[in-house]
Design a protein around this motif. Structure first.
Motif, PDB file in Angstrom:
ATOM      1  N   UNK A 161       0.832  -1.207   0.000  1.00 39.86           N
ATOM      2  CA  UNK A 161       0.000   0.000   0.000  1.00 39.86           C
ATOM      3  C   UNK A 161       0.867   1.258   0.000  1.00 39.86           C
ATOM      4  N   UNK A 162       1.886   1.265   0.846  1.00 39.35           N
ATOM      5  CA  UNK A 162       2.794   2.420   0.895  1.00 39.35           C
ATOM      6  C   UNK A 162       3.519   2.598  -0.437  1.00 39.35           C
ATOM      7  N   UNK A 163       3.930   1.489  -1.040  1.00 47.34           N
ATOM      8  CA  UNK A 163       4.613   1.589  -2.322  1.00 47.34           C
ATOM      9  C   UNK A 163       3.727   2.196  -3.395  1.00 47.34           C
ATOM     10  N   UNK A 164       2.467   1.748  -3.435  1.00 52.91           N
ATOM     11  CA  UNK A 164       1.533   2.319  -4.401  1.00 52.91           C
ATOM     12  C   UNK A 164       1.287   3.798  -4.117  1.00 52.91           C
ATOM     13  N   UNK A 165       1.128   4.117  -2.840  1.00 53.26           N
ATOM     14  CA  UNK A 165       0.907   5.513  -2.448  1.00 53.26           C
ATOM     15  C   UNK A 165       2.067   6.392  -2.902  1.00 53.26           C
ATOM     16  N   UNK A 166       3.296   5.946  -2.670  1.00 52.79           N
ATOM     17  CA  UNK A 166       4.459   6.777  -3.014  1.00 52.79           C
ATOM     18  C   UNK A 166       4.619   6.927  -4.527  1.00 52.79           C
ATOM     19  N   UNK A 167       4.350   5.850  -5.283  1.00 55.19           N
ATOM     20  CA  UNK A 167       4.470   5.953  -6.733  1.00 55.19           C
ATOM     21  C   UNK A 167       3.431   6.923  -7.306  1.00 55.19           C
ATOM     22  N   UNK A 168       2.191   6.785  -6.833  1.00 55.87           N
ATOM     23  CA  UNK A 168       1.149   7.690  -7.316  1.00 55.87           C
ATOM     24  C   UNK A 168       1.423   9.135  -6.879  1.00 55.87           C
ATOM     25  N   UNK A 169       1.897   9.285  -5.653  1.00 53.89           N
ATOM     26  CA  UNK A 169       2.203  10.613  -5.121  1.00 53.89           C
ATOM     27  C   UNK A 169       3.275  11.283  -5.974  1.00 53.89           C
ATOM     28  N   UNK A 170       4.336  10.526  -6.291  1.00 51.69           N
ATOM     29  CA  UNK A 170       5.426  11.081  -7.102  1.00 51.69           C
ATOM     30  C   UNK A 170       4.923  11.514  -8.470  1.00 51.69           C
ATOM     31  N   UNK A 171       4.109  10.628  -9.106  1.00 52.20           N
ATOM     32  CA  UNK A 171       3.593  10.959 -10.434  1.00 52.20           C
ATOM     33  C   UNK A 171       2.700  12.197 -10.398  1.00 52.20           C
ATOM     34  N   UNK A 172       1.788  12.251  -9.439  1.00 53.26           N
ATOM     35  CA  UNK A 172       0.884  13.392  -9.345  1.00 53.26           C
ATOM     36  C   UNK A 172       1.639  14.678  -9.022  1.00 53.26           C
ATOM     37  N   UNK A 173       2.662  14.572  -8.172  1.00 55.24           N
ATOM     38  CA  UNK A 173       3.442  15.764  -7.826  1.00 55.24           C
ATOM     39  C   UNK A 173       4.163  16.308  -9.047  1.00 55.24           C
ATOM     40  N   UNK A 174       4.692  15.394  -9.884  1.00 61.42           N
ATOM     41  CA  UNK A 174       5.375  15.851 -11.083  1.00 61.42           C
ATOM     42  C   UNK A 174       4.393  16.452 -12.078  1.00 61.42           C
ATOM     43  N   UNK A 175       3.243  15.800 -12.225  1.00 61.20           N
ATOM     44  CA  UNK A 175       2.221  16.361 -13.113  1.00 61.20           C
ATOM     45  C   UNK A 175       1.754  17.722 -12.621  1.00 61.20           C
ATOM     46  N   UNK A 176       1.602  17.825 -11.288  1.00 57.75           N
ATOM     47  CA  UNK A 176       1.187  19.108 -10.725  1.00 57.75           C
ATOM     48  C   UNK A 176       2.250  20.174 -10.954  1.00 57.75           C
ATOM     49  N   UNK A 177       3.528  19.756 -10.857  1.00 58.91           N
ATOM     50  CA  UNK A 177       4.596  20.709 -11.119  1.00 58.91           C
ATOM     51  C   UNK A 177       4.597  21.174 -12.558  1.00 58.91           C
ATOM     52  N   UNK A 178       4.340  20.217 -13.476  1.00 54.23           N
ATOM     53  CA  UNK A 178       4.264  20.589 -14.887  1.00 54.23           C
ATOM     54  C   UNK A 178       3.079  21.503 -15.146  1.00 54.23           C
ATOM     55  N   UNK A 179       1.943  21.193 -14.500  1.00 53.03           N
ATOM     56  CA  UNK A 179       0.779  22.066 -14.658  1.00 53.03           C
ATOM     57  C   UNK A 179       1.061  23.443 -14.081  1.00 53.03           C
ATOM     58  N   UNK A 180       1.808  23.445 -12.963  1.00 52.84           N
ATOM     59  CA  UNK A 180       2.140  24.734 -12.348  1.00 52.84           C
ATOM     60  C   UNK A 180       3.018  25.560 -13.276  1.00 52.84           C
ATOM     61  N   UNK A 181       4.026  24.904 -13.878  1.00 53.72           N
ATOM     62  CA  UNK A 181       4.890  25.621 -14.814  1.00 53.72           C
ATOM     63  C   UNK A 181       4.098  26.088 -16.033  1.00 53.72           C
ATOM     64  N   UNK A 182       3.194  25.224 -16.491  1.00 57.28           N
ATOM     65  CA  UNK A 182       2.351  25.604 -17.626  1.00 57.28           C
ATOM     66  C   UNK A 182       1.462  26.791 -17.263  1.00 57.28           C
ATOM     67  N   UNK A 183       0.955  26.770 -16.020  1.00 55.79           N
ATOM     68  CA  UNK A 183       0.101  27.877 -15.586  1.00 55.79           C
ATOM     69  C   UNK A 183       0.895  29.168 -15.485  1.00 55.79           C
ATOM     70  N   UNK A 184       2.138  29.057 -15.016  1.00 55.00           N
ATOM     71  CA  UNK A 184       2.994  30.249 -14.939  1.00 55.00           C
ATOM     72  C   UNK A 184       3.215  30.827 -16.333  1.00 55.00           C
ATOM     73  N   UNK A 185       3.466  29.918 -17.304  1.00 52.87           N
ATOM     74  CA  UNK A 185       3.647  30.371 -18.678  1.00 52.87           C
ATOM     75  C   UNK A 185       2.369  31.025 -19.197  1.00 52.87           C
ATOM     76  N   UNK A 186       1.233  30.377 -18.913  1.00 52.74           N
ATOM     77  CA  UNK A 186      -0.033  30.937 -19.367  1.00 52.74           C
ATOM     78  C   UNK A 186      -0.301  32.285 -18.724  1.00 52.74           C
ATOM     79  N   UNK A 187       0.023  32.385 -17.425  1.00 56.25           N
ATOM     80  CA  UNK A 187      -0.162  33.668 -16.732  1.00 56.25           C
ATOM     81  C   UNK A 187       0.731  34.744 -17.336  1.00 56.25           C
ATOM     82  N   UNK A 188       1.947  34.351 -17.714  1.00 54.99           N
ATOM     83  CA  UNK A 188       2.858  35.317 -18.325  1.00 54.99           C
ATOM     84  C   UNK A 188       2.306  35.803 -19.660  1.00 54.99           C
ATOM     85  N   UNK A 189       1.785  34.847 -20.449  1.00 53.64           N
ATOM     86  CA  UNK A 189       1.199  35.237 -21.726  1.00 53.64           C
ATOM     87  C   UNK A 189      -0.026  36.114 -21.520  1.00 53.64           C
TER      88      UNK A 189
END
Length: 534
Positions: A161-189
């Protein structure tokens, strides 16, 4: 507090329950790291009979542990709470609630475990992700009986359970970071687009609020910003700087442009009538009120109300205006029912309101309510580069209004306008130009002798005064502050030649003869002195 019942399932059964497909799907369906943490805690607490289950995350700085529920944050370097020990050591920690209450005095941690029974234990486990397992995610804290927590610590289902939690957490955190960077770019535009849009609006304002000076460019940008809001605007500046034009331009750029623009000069209306003008009155409200009348506040509903010379508003009326600004409600004179108005107030004054507040002639609360978006208009002395453009615009307006042929202005007259002081600012410049246009003969341009002086005479480039009419010799008043004798002599020579030319109707032969000059010499002097009379 009653301890949660301990399930009798064996370790293998527990493994099967934690790794069941429905539970795994519940985690996989999480759309964010925060949702994943909350679902994980809920599943553990619900299916394992725990008193508490919560995931804490390490923020981007790596210094703080945060909670998705509550506002507590835990400093990873503060050992007054057990999470710091787990983060520093990287190993799980098992301790009793009773021991934690005695040994640890972190207020946030104590509030977190305050509802737990003293016989329960806490099991805090580090959570890491990434390919190498070195990427810190946070910790998971479980509260239950010591027996149950020991079983969980050794259960392979919990590890899965912990292994699944950590893998999903890592993936979502990276996706969220990419969305955050994308949002920053969109905000800049978006900001770039907003900047271009605002600049286009400011440029459009330049057609009405003339001037290429830095002061006017900054003013137009402020007007565009103010027009985007519903904040009350306070226009301050010297008399004649165009506060009424600014107020109207702000209304036309705002979302209320389709509504009415109502204006009133608070200094021009007697105190007894000003309240009626603003709030309106019912029939018979006072002597002479034979009919009910809507006030400007009612007429400005959905639009803008411009209060010019707000500093002259009586104190009693200031209190009523403040209520309108704060609640949108008012009551016409002689009526019992209140009304509502949705309007934007723009106020203007040339008076120092702060000084009036000290003298108790203006309400401080009204001043701060009106000044949500203060704008100061520059005097003409700070935008002398705009004088030529303003002068030509006023000349064009005069010719169109009076049906005159187009006329210009001589370089000498323009130089004089640059040197002149304008206590009345743009309004004074307009009056000067209007007078000069009226005095300029047909088929001629405005020249220096046509510009009114500060004392009712005529000013030259060096400040010399020349008494009209221009067809007669004038008495020259020489100032005491001449610093350029050659320029002063040229100005005197210019005055004399111009007066003689006017006397002889522009006939240079007669003018030259009267001055004892050859005609060619006179023509040369006229060219040097920029005398444009033919």
């Amino acid at each position: 507090m009653t301890e949660p019942a301990v399930p009798t399932t064996a370790g293998s059964a527990l493994s099967a329950e934690l790794s069941a497909m429905p539970l795994a799907l519940t985690l996989v369906e999480s759309l964010s790291a925060a949702a994943l943490r909350q679902r994980s805690a809920t599943l553990l607490q619900r299916h394992l009979g725990l008193a508490l289950a919560e995931c804490l995350y390490i923020d981007g700085s790596g210094r703080w542990l945060g909670r998705d529920v509550g506002e507590d944050q835990f400093d990873c370097g503060d050992f007054h709470h057990p999470y710091a020990h787990v983060i520093r050591s990287g190993k799980p920690l098992l301790l009793s609630v009773a021991d934690a209450r005695i040994r640890l005095d972190h207020p946030g941690f104590q509030s977190q475990v305050a509802s737990l029974g003293a016989s329960l234990h806490l099991h805090i486990r580090p959570l890491r992700g990434g390919q190498s397992g070195r990427e810190w995610l946070g910790v998971i804290v479980l509260a239950g009986t010591q027996a149950r927590l020991k079983v969980l610590a050794e259960d392979p289902g919990m590890a899965a359970f912990e292994g699944l939690l950590c893998r999903l957490w890592t993936r979502l955190a990276r996706e969220q970071g990419e969305r955050h960077r994308s949002q920053i770019l969109q905000d800049s535009l978006t900001k770039l687009n907003d900047g271009a849009r605002r600049q286009a609006l400011a440029d459009r304002l330049a057609e009405d609020l003339l001037g290429h000076s830095n002061a006017m460019q900054a003013l137009r940008r402020h007007i565009v910003r103010a027009a985007e809001t519903n904040l009350a605007v306070l226009l301050q500046g010297e008399t004649g700087t165009g506060k009424d034009r600014v107020a109207r331009a702000m209304h036309q750029l705002s979302a209320r442009a389709e509504g009415s623009f109502m204006a009133i000069n608070c200094a021009a209306i007697p105190e007894t009538l000003l309240e009626s003008e603003l709030f309106g009155h019912g029939k018979g409200a006072f002597s002479g009120a034979e009919h009910a009348r809507e006030g400007l506040i009612s007429q400005a509903d959905g639009g803008t109300l411009f209060l010019d010379e707000i500093g002259d508003m009586p104190l009693a009326l200031q209190a009523k205006l403040l209520r309108v600004l704060e609640s949108g409600r008012y009551r016409p004179l002689g009526e019992n029912e209140e009304r509502c108005a949705d309007l934007r107030v723009v106020a203007a004054t040339h008076q120092p309101l702060r000084e009036q507040i000290k003298e108790q002639r203006f309400r401080a609360d009204l001043y701060y309510r009106l000044g949500q978006f203060p704008i100061t208009l520059p005097p003409l002395s700070e935008r002398r580069d705009d004088i030529a453009q303003l002068a030509q615009s006023f000349i064009t307006d005069f010719c169109a209004r009076e049906g005159r042929d187009e006329m210009g202005i001589t370089p000498a007259a323009l130089r004089l306008l640059y040197r002149r002081e304008y206590p009345g600012n743009v309004r004074e410049l307009k009056n000067v130009i209007d007078y000069a246009c009226a005095m300029t003969p047909h088929d001629a341009d405005i020249d220096t002798y046509l510009l009114p002086g500060e004392q009712g005479g005529f000013l030259t480039g060096s400040g010399l005064e020349e008494t009209p009419p221009p067809g007669e010799d004038a008495t020259l008043a020489l100032p005491n502050d001449i610093v350029d004798l050659r320029q002063a002599m040229r100005d005197i020579e210019s005055i004399i030649i111009r007066q003689r030319l006017n006397r002889f109707g522009g006939n240079r032969a007669q003018t030259a003869q009267s001055l004892g000059l050859p005609k060619r010499t006179l023509a040369h002097k006229c060219q040097l002195l920029e005398l444009d009379i033919k």
